[in-house]
Design an enzyme around this catalytic site. Structure first.
Site, PDB file in Angstrom:
ATOM      1  CG  ASP A 105      34.624  37.436  31.772  1.00 24.35           C
ATOM      2  OD1 ASP A 105      33.537  36.821  31.778  1.00 24.35           O
ATOM      3  OD2 ASP A 105      34.701  38.649  31.506  1.00 24.35           O
TER       4      ASP A 105
HETATM    5  C1  BGC Z   1      31.188  39.001  31.146  1.00 26.35           C
HETATM    6  C2  BGC Z   1      31.137  38.798  32.647  1.00 26.35           C
HETATM    7  C3  BGC Z   1      29.973  37.923  33.010  1.00 26.35           C
HETATM    8  C4  BGC Z   1      30.101  36.613  32.256  1.00 26.35           C
HETATM    9  C5  BGC Z   1      28.964  35.657  32.531  1.00 26.35           C
HETATM   10  C6  BGC Z   1      31.124  37.689  30.381  1.00 26.35           C
HETATM   11  O1  BGC Z   1      30.944  37.921  29.029  1.00 26.35           O
HETATM   12  O2  BGC Z   1      32.358  39.704  30.791  1.00 26.35           O
HETATM   13  O3  BGC Z   1      31.038  40.034  33.308  1.00 26.35           O
HETATM   14  O4  BGC Z   1      29.920  37.721  34.386  1.00 26.35           O
HETATM   15  O5  BGC Z   1      30.094  36.874  30.856  1.00 26.35           O
HETATM   16  O6  BGC Z   1      27.793  36.121  31.972  1.00 26.35           O
END
Ligand code: BGC
Length: 768
Positions: free
Chosen positions: A232
Site C-alpha cells: 500500500d
Molecule cells: C490506499 C490504497 C490506494 C493507495 C493509492 C492508499 O492510501 O490505502 O487503497 O490504492 O493509497 O492511492
C-alpha cells in the site's frame, strides 16, 4: 511490441538496477530501465472507477484525475449479490483503464466490515467472507478480462482507519483463516489477480508488508498466488525485511531510499541476492503481462458505461421496508414532495484514494421531474444543508414542511454528509445528522406517507426514526448514475433486488467489536473472534433493525422442495474446496404479480462442532430473475471446505463429522426451509504431543487403541473399567496424560507418554 523475457533480462541487470526496480517511479509508475528496453507501466486507483492522475500524484483524493465512469462503490455492489453484474462492472473499469494506458487497477478492496464505524466501509463489500470473495473475484475477473491487472487489497486485517499505518490487529489463527483471509483466498484461487496489495497495518505485531507467513507461506505457497505483491502507498517500514518476506514492489517511489538499503543489505551479506532476483523477476513479469498483446484498446464508451452504472446501481438498492406497499409510487399521482438536499446534490461516492472524477452525474430530482412529466406537481425543498451537517436552518425546515403539506407522498432524501465517512479516519457514531431527523419529524407531522431514501457508504442506525417512514430505500453511494437509479426503483421501472451484505444493528453498543474498537496504543484486539456481523447477532440472539441478507421486493417469492443429498465424499477434490459432500436444491417461485429477482441464500451450521459455534454461515447464494408465476430450481454444491472449521491445533481445516443443518432463505433471519443431514467423514487426527490430554488420546484414531492397551496392561492392573463411567471419562478428559501420574501412578506419566509417542511416530512414519 517485443515480448519481455524476464529470465533473460534478469541475467543482464546489475544488482543496482534490480533493486531500483523494486520501488516505483513517482506516484503511479514502475521504473524503466532504458538500457535494456524495460518500460515503465502505470497503475491507478481504484475499485469503483478509474482515478488516473495525469499530473502530480496523491493518494488522498485531492488531486486532479481524468474523467471516468464512477460506478457504485463496493458498499452498493455488495448488496447486488450478483457476480455476473459485478463482473460487467469490472470489465467496464478494465476497458477504461486500458483505453487510458493504465496497466493495473488498484482494486478491489475486499476487507471485512468488522464494525460499522470503519471509515472506509464504503469501499468494502460485506461483513461476510463468501460475499466479499465471490464478488471480489468477479471484479478481478472482469478487470482482467480486458488485459489489465487488478490489485486485490488490502491484504490483510485492515479493518479500521484509526492508526492504520501502525496498528497491530491482534487476531487468532482461526479468525484470520475463517473470516479475514477467506475472501482473499477465494479471489486468489479462483480469479488469479495479477497483483495483491499488502495493507498498512501490522498483524499480530508484524507489518503486513514484511510478514513472510502472510506474503509467502500463505499467499504463494498455500494458495498458489503467482503474481506480484505491491505495498500500500507508504506501507513499507523496513524495505530489507519486506523484500525478504515476499513483497516485490514498494509504492510509491521512496526516492531511492528503499533500493539503496536493499542493495547495501545484499552487499553486506545481510540479505540474499536470491530474494532480490525473485522480486525483480516478478516485477518484470508484471511489466511483461501489461505489454503482452492484449488486443486493441477500444475508445472509452462513456454513454454505455453510464447506462451500465445506472443499471448496476438499481440492482444494489435495498428496499428495507415498505408498509402498505407505498412503493412503487402509484401511477396517477398528482402531487409529490421531494425533500432533502441529496435529491438535488447527490452523494454518490466516498472520499480518499478511490475518488473518481465522474463523466457526468445524475440527480434524482431532475430524473424524477422528467420521468413523472408535466402533469405531476413536484415540490422540492432542500430541508437542510450538507456543509454544516448539524446546523439547523429554520427557513430550510419551514420550506420542507411547506412542500410536504398537502402532497400525496413525501420522498425524503437523507444520508451521511461527506465529512462523516472517508478513508483516513473512522466514524464516531452510526447516526444520521440530527438536523436531518428534525426535518423528517417535521414533514411526518404534516404528511403520513413518507418514503426515506438513504445515501450512505456505511450503515446508519434506523431504529430511532424508522417508524416515521412508511418505506425506506437504502441507496448506498450509488455512483454517478445513482440518482437516476433511485428514481427507477421509486417508480417501479426497476423492481428492487438488493440485499444487505451488512447487518443494520439496533444500536452501536450491540455491534460485535464494540468493546474492542478501535483499540489503544496501536493495538486492536479482535476479541469477538469469528463472530463478526450476523455471526455475532445470531450467536447472542440479539434483535437487529434489518438482518444480513434482508431486502424486500415489489413481488413475493415462495420456497419449496428443499432437497439435500449427501455425497460420500470419497471422490477426488472438485477444486480447491476439496471433495464434494452435499448437493442442495430448492425451488423458488415468483408468487406475486411483477417480474423480480430473488437472492436465494444457503446457510449451513455444523451441529456437532464444539460451542461456541456460528448459528449459521452463508455458504452459497444465487440471484435469480423470475416472471410472475415462474419458478426455477436453484442448486448448490457443498464441499469439504464449506463444512469445515479452521483448527488452530491442527493448523488446518477440519471437518467435524456429524449433523449439519442446511437452510435456505431470503435472509439470515428469514429462513424458509431447513433440514438436518448427517455427514460421515473420518475424524481428523489432531497431532498428539506431550501436552495432549486423555480426551485427545481417546479421540485419536491410532492413539485411542494404544492408550486402551496401556491402560489394560499397566503395572497396577487393568484400568479400563474406569472407562465405563462416563462422568469419570469426562473428568479425566481434560488432563494431559503426563499429569495423570498424580492420580494413576506409574500407569500414566512421562515414561508412558514418551513410549506411546514413540510408537505413534513409528506407526505414522512413511516406512511403517
Ligand atoms: C490506499 C490504497 C490506494 C493507495 C493509492 C492508499 O492510501 O490505502 O487503497 O490504492 O493509497 O492511492
Amino acid at each position: 511490441m517485443r515480448p519481455l523475457d524476464p529470465a533473460a533480462l534478469l541475467a543482464e541487470l546489475t544488482l543496482e538496477e534490480k533493486t531500483s526496480l523494486l520501488s516505483g517511479s513517482g506516484f503511479w509508475h514502475t521504473r524503466a530501465i532504458d538500457r535494456l528496453g524495460i518500460p515503465s507501466i502505470m497503475v491507478s486507483d481504484g475499485p469503483h472507477g478509474l482515478r488516473k492522475q495525469p499530473g502530480p500524484g496523491d493518494h488522498v483524493g485531492s488531486g486532479e484525475s481524468v474523467p471516468a465512469t464512477c460506478f457504485p462503490p463496493a458498499a452498493a455492489l455488495g448488496s447486488s449479490f450478483d457476480a455476473d453484474l459485478v463482473r460487467r462492472v469490472g470489465a467496464a473499469i478494465g476497458a477504461e483503464a486500458r483505453a487510458q494506458g493504465v496497466a493495473v487497477v488498484l482494486g478491489p478492496g475486499i476487507n471485512i466490515k468488522r464494525t460499522p464505524l470503519c471509515g472506509r466501509n464504503f469501499e468494502y463489500l460485506s461483513e461476510d467472507p463468501l460475499v466479499s470473495g465471490v464478488l471480489g473475484a468477479a471484479l478481478v475477473a472482469g478487470i482482467q478480462s480486458q488485459g489489465v491487472g487488478a490489485s486485490l487489497k488490502h491484504f490483510a486485517a485492515n479493518n479500521q482507519e484509526t492508526d492504520r499505518l501502525r496498528v497491530s490487529a491482534v487476531v487468532d489463527e482461526r479468525t484470520l483463516r475463517e473470516i479475514y483471509l477467506a475472501g482473499f483466498e477465494r479471489v486468489v484461487r479462483t480469479a488469479a489477480p495479477w497483483t495483491v496489495m499488502c495493507s498498512y497495518n501490522r498483524i499480530n505485531g508484524v507489518y503486513a508488508s514484511q510478514d513472510r507467513w502472510l506474503l509467502t507461506e500463505v499467499l504463494r505457497d498455500e494458495w498458489g498466488f503467482d503474481g506480484l505483491v505491491v505495498s500500500d502507498w507508504g506501507a513499507v517500514d523496513d524495505p530489507v525485511a519486506a523484500v525478504a518476506a515476499g513483497l516485490d514492489l514498494e509504492m510509491p517511489s521512496s526516492q531511492g531510499a528503499g533500493p539503496r538499503r536493499i542493495l547495501e543489505a545484499v552487499e553486506s551479506g545481510a540479505s540474499s541476492a536470491a530474494v532480490v532476483d525473485l522480486a525483480t523477476e516478478r516485477v518484470l513479469r508484471l511489466v511483461g503481462r501489461a505489454l503482452a498483446d492484449n488486443g486493441p484498446a477500444g475508445a472509452p464508451d462513456d454513454a454505455g458505461h453510464h447506462a451500465l452504472a445506472r443499471e448496476v446501481a438499481g440492482q444494489c438498492v435495498v428496499l428495507l421496508k415498505n408498509d402498505g406497499d407505498l412503493l412503487p409510487l402509484a401511477p396517477g399521482l398528482g402531487h409529490v414532495a421531494v425533500v432533502g438536499e441529496f435529491a438535488r446534490s447527490p452523494r454518490f461516492q466516498g472520499a480518499g484514494s478511490s475518488k473518481v472524477t465522474p463523466t457526468r452525474v445524475d440527480d434524482a430530482l431532475r430524473t424524477l421531474l422528467a420521468r413523472l412529466g408535466d402533469g405531476v406537481q413536484v415540490d422540492f425543498a432542500a430541508g437542510f444543508g450538507v456543509d454544516d451537517p448539524e446546523a439547523d436552518d429554520a427557513a430550510l425546515l419551514a420550506g420542507a414542511v411547506e412542500a410536504a403539506t398537502g402532497a400525496e407522498v413525501v420522498l425524503a432524501f437523507l444520508g451521511l454528509p461527506a465529512s462523516f465517512e472517508s478513508e483516513g479516519f473512522d466514524r464516531e457514531h452510526m447516526d444520521l445528522p440530527s438536523q436531518q431527523l428534525r426535518v423528517l419529524d417535521a414533514v411526518r407531522a404534516v404528511n403520513d406517507r413518507v418514503v426515506v431514501v438513504l445515501a450512505n457508504g456505511s450503515v446508519v442506525a434506523t431504529a430511532e426514526w424508522e417508524d416515521r417512514a412508511d418505506a425506506i430505500l437504502e441507496g448506498w453511494l450509488g455512483g454517478q448514475a445513482g440518482g437516476a437509479a433511485i428514481v427507477d426503483v421509486l417508480v417501479g421501472d426497476v423492481n428492487p433486488s438488493g440485499r444487505l451484505a451488512e447487518t443494520i444493528p439496533l444500536r452501536l453498543s450491540d455491534t460485535p467489536a464494540f468493546a474492542n474498537f478501535p483499540g489503544a496504543d496501536s493495538q486492536v484486539v479482535y476479541g469477538e473472534r469469528i463472530f463478526v456481523g450476523y455471526r455475532h447477532y445470531d450467536l447472542v440472539d440479539r434483535p437487529v433493525s434489518f438482518p444480513f441478507g434482508h431486502g424486500l421486493s415489489y413481488t413475493t417469492f415462495g420456497y419449496t422442495e428443499l432437497q439435500v443429498s449427501v455425497v460420500d465424499g470419497s471422490d477426488a477434490s472438485v477444486d480447491w474446496r476439496g471433495a464434494e459432500r452435499m448437493r442442495v436444491s430448492v425451488r423458488v417461485t415468483n408468487t406475486g404479480d411483477r417480474a423480480g429477482k430473488e437472492v436465494v441464500q444457503l446457510y449451513v451450521a455444523a451441529l456437532d462442532t464444539a460451542p461456541p459455534r456460528p448459528v449459521r454461515e452463508l455458504r452459497g447464494f444465487e440471484k435469480v430473475a423470475l416472471d410472475p408465476g415462474a419458478s426455477v430450481e436453484v442448486s448448490f454444491v457443498l464441499c469439504d471446505r464449506d463444512l469445515s472449521r479452521w483448527s488452530t491445533r491442527a493448523h488446518g481445516w477440519v471437518l467435524d463429522p456429524g449433523s449439519f443443518e442446511v437452510a435456505v432463505g431470503a435472509s439470515s433471519r428469514d429462513i424458509r426451509l431447513a433440514t438436518t443431514v448427517a455427514v460421515e467423514a473420518p475424524r481428523t487426527a489432531l497431532p498428539l504431543d506431550r501436552s495432549s490430554t486423555f480426551g485427545e488420546w481417546l479421540d485419536h484414531p491410532v492413539g485411542h487403541d494404544m492408550l486402551i492397551e496401556a491402560l489394560r496392561t499397566g503395572p497396577g492392573g487393568d484400568l479400563t473399567p474406569l472407562l465405563a463411567d462416563a462422568e469419570t471419562v469426562k473428568m479425566l478428559s481434560s488432563f494431559p496424560l503426563t499429569r495423570l501420574a498424580t492420580m494413576m501412578g506409574d500407569a500414566m506419566g512421562d515414561a508412558l507418554v514418551d513410549r506411546l509417542l514413540g510408537r505413534l511416530a513409528a506407526r505414522q512414519s512413511p516406512d511403517a
